[in-house]
Every structure is written in structure tokens, then in C-alpha cells.
Motif scaffolding. Structure first.
Motif, short mmCIF file in Angstrom:
data_model
loop_
_atom_site.label_atom_id
_atom_site.label_comp_id
_atom_site.label_asym_id
_atom_site.label_seq_id
_atom_site.Cartn_x
_atom_site.Cartn_y
_atom_site.Cartn_z
N GLU A 85 0.83 -1.20 0.00
CA GLU A 85 0.00 0.00 0.00
C GLU A 85 0.87 1.26 0.00
N GLN A 86 1.90 1.22 0.85
CA GLN A 86 2.80 2.37 0.94
C GLN A 86 4.00 2.19 0.01
N LYS A 87 4.22 3.17 -0.82
CA LYS A 87 5.33 3.12 -1.77
C LYS A 87 6.68 3.00 -1.05
N ALA A 129 11.08 -6.54 2.98
CA ALA A 129 10.23 -5.35 3.07
C ALA A 129 10.49 -4.56 4.35
N ASN A 130 10.02 -3.34 4.36
CA ASN A 130 10.08 -2.51 5.56
C ASN A 130 9.30 -3.22 6.67
N SER A 131 9.94 -3.42 7.80
CA SER A 131 9.32 -4.22 8.86
C SER A 131 8.14 -3.52 9.52
N SER A 132 7.92 -2.24 9.25
CA SER A 132 6.72 -1.60 9.83
C SER A 132 5.47 -1.91 9.03
N ALA A 133 5.61 -2.50 7.86
CA ALA A 133 4.43 -2.85 7.07
C ALA A 133 3.73 -4.06 7.66
C1 LIG Z 1 9.51 2.12 7.04
O1 LIG Z 1 8.19 2.59 7.15
C2 LIG Z 1 8.01 3.55 8.18
C3 LIG Z 1 6.53 3.83 8.30
O2 LIG Z 1 5.94 4.07 7.05
C4 LIG Z 1 8.85 4.78 7.84
O3 LIG Z 1 8.71 5.73 8.85
C5 LIG Z 1 10.31 4.38 7.72
O4 LIG Z 1 11.08 5.46 7.32
C6 LIG Z 1 10.47 3.23 6.74
N1 LIG Z 1 11.85 2.75 6.78
C7 LIG Z 1 12.60 2.59 5.70
C8 LIG Z 1 13.96 2.03 5.91
O5 LIG Z 1 12.18 2.87 4.59
#
Ligand SMILES: *[C@@H]1O[C@H](CO)[C@@H](O)[C@H](O)[C@H]1NC(C)=O
Length: 143
Positions: A85-87, A129-133
Motif C-alpha cells: 500500500e505504501q510506496k 520489506a520494511n518491517s513496519s508494514a
Molecule cells: C519504514 O516505514 C516507516 C513507516 O511508514 C517509515 O517511517 C520508515 O522510514 C520506513 N523505513 C525505511 C527504511 O524505509
């Protein structure tokens, strides 16, 4: 139909089949993946036997579509992140090989999203992937 014509026809079919197979193997299936955190035990596949986990902690749980009544236990998949969802969520060009050790619906800890094709260990997820996803679109292929 004459014999040479028949032979040509068969060769053509073999060629088409081969090309179709090549295409199938170079492009896996498309699905979704969530992630889950420890505790990872017990698992529906191996009970309390953590020795069945790959040492690098790159493993996953099968969603209902891939669980295959337990036959998926131990299967290995190549997984890469296609989109989210988030680029910028996907780590470009990264593919992981995971082993199925669990049934997603029976995992000891809750997945970040329900109903996905596969649920990846936090380590596996963070590699592609970004672990916050909480959910990503994946390409996957059994090896
Ligand atoms: C990962 O996603 C978070 C939340 O969208 C964002 O704040 C963060 O910068 C991202 N980290 C990377 C390494 O892209």
C-alpha cells in the motif's frame, strides 16, 4: 494426416509446452504476506521441535490456501516483495527462501494481517520489506 505432418505437429506441441513451462517457472504465483513475531512454538508442523526451524530464522506459516492439509510442512518457497500500500515498502531485488513450519491460523502469536497467502517470520519479512508494514503483495514459487 501424413506422417511427416504428424511429426511436425507433435514437435510444435512439445515446443509450446516447453515454453509454457519455462514461463511458469520464471514467474511464480502472486499472493500476499503478513508477518509474525515470537513465540514461534509450538507449531502445527513440528510441535515443540525448534530444530526444524532454519538456523537463519527465515521461515513462515502457510495460509489456508497453501496449508494443503499439512502437506505444506517443510516445503520451501522463494518469496519476493512485489508491492505494498505504501510506496517504497519493498526491498528491491531481494528474494528469500523460506521453509513452512506452521499453519498461519494456529500460530502462537498473531499475524500482522489475517487471510494472507503466507505469514513470514519477522526476520524473513524484514529481509524483503520494511518491517513496519503489516501486509505486502508477493511473488512466490515452490522450490
Ligand atoms: C519504514 O516505514 C516507516 C513507516 O511508514 C517509515 O517511517 C520508515 O522510514 C520506513 N523505513 C525505511 C527504511 O524505509
Amino acid at each position: 494426416m501424413s506422417k511427416p505432418q504428424q511429426t511436425l505437429r507433435i514437435q510444435w506441441l512439445v515446443l509450446c509446452f516447453t515454453l509454457a513451462e519455462l514461463f511458469r517457472f520464471s514467474h511464480g504465483d502472486v499472493g500476499t504476506a503478513a508477518q509474525y513475531d515470537p513465540p514461534y512454538l509450538p507449531t502445527a508442523c513440528y510441535g515443540d521441535d525448534a530444530s526444524q526451524f532454519p538456523e537463519n530464522n527465515v521461515f513462515g506459516a502457510a495460509g489456508e490456501g497453501t496449508w494443503d492439509n499439512g502437506a505444506s510442512c517443510g516445503r520451501q518457497y522463494l518469496v519476493s516483495c512485489l508491492s505494498a500500500e505504501q510506496k517504497g515498502t519493498c526491498v528491491e531485488g531481494q528474494t528469500i527462501q523460506i521453509k513452512i513450519v506452521e499453519r498461519a491460523t494456529e500460530a502462537a502469536s498473531q499475524a500482522s494481517s489475517s487471510g494472507t497467502t503466507i505469514v513470514l517470520s519477522a526476520t524473513a519479512f524484514a529481509t524483503i520489506a520494511n518491517s513496519s508494514a503489516s501486509k505486502i503483495n508477493i511473488e512466490f514459487q515452490q522450490v
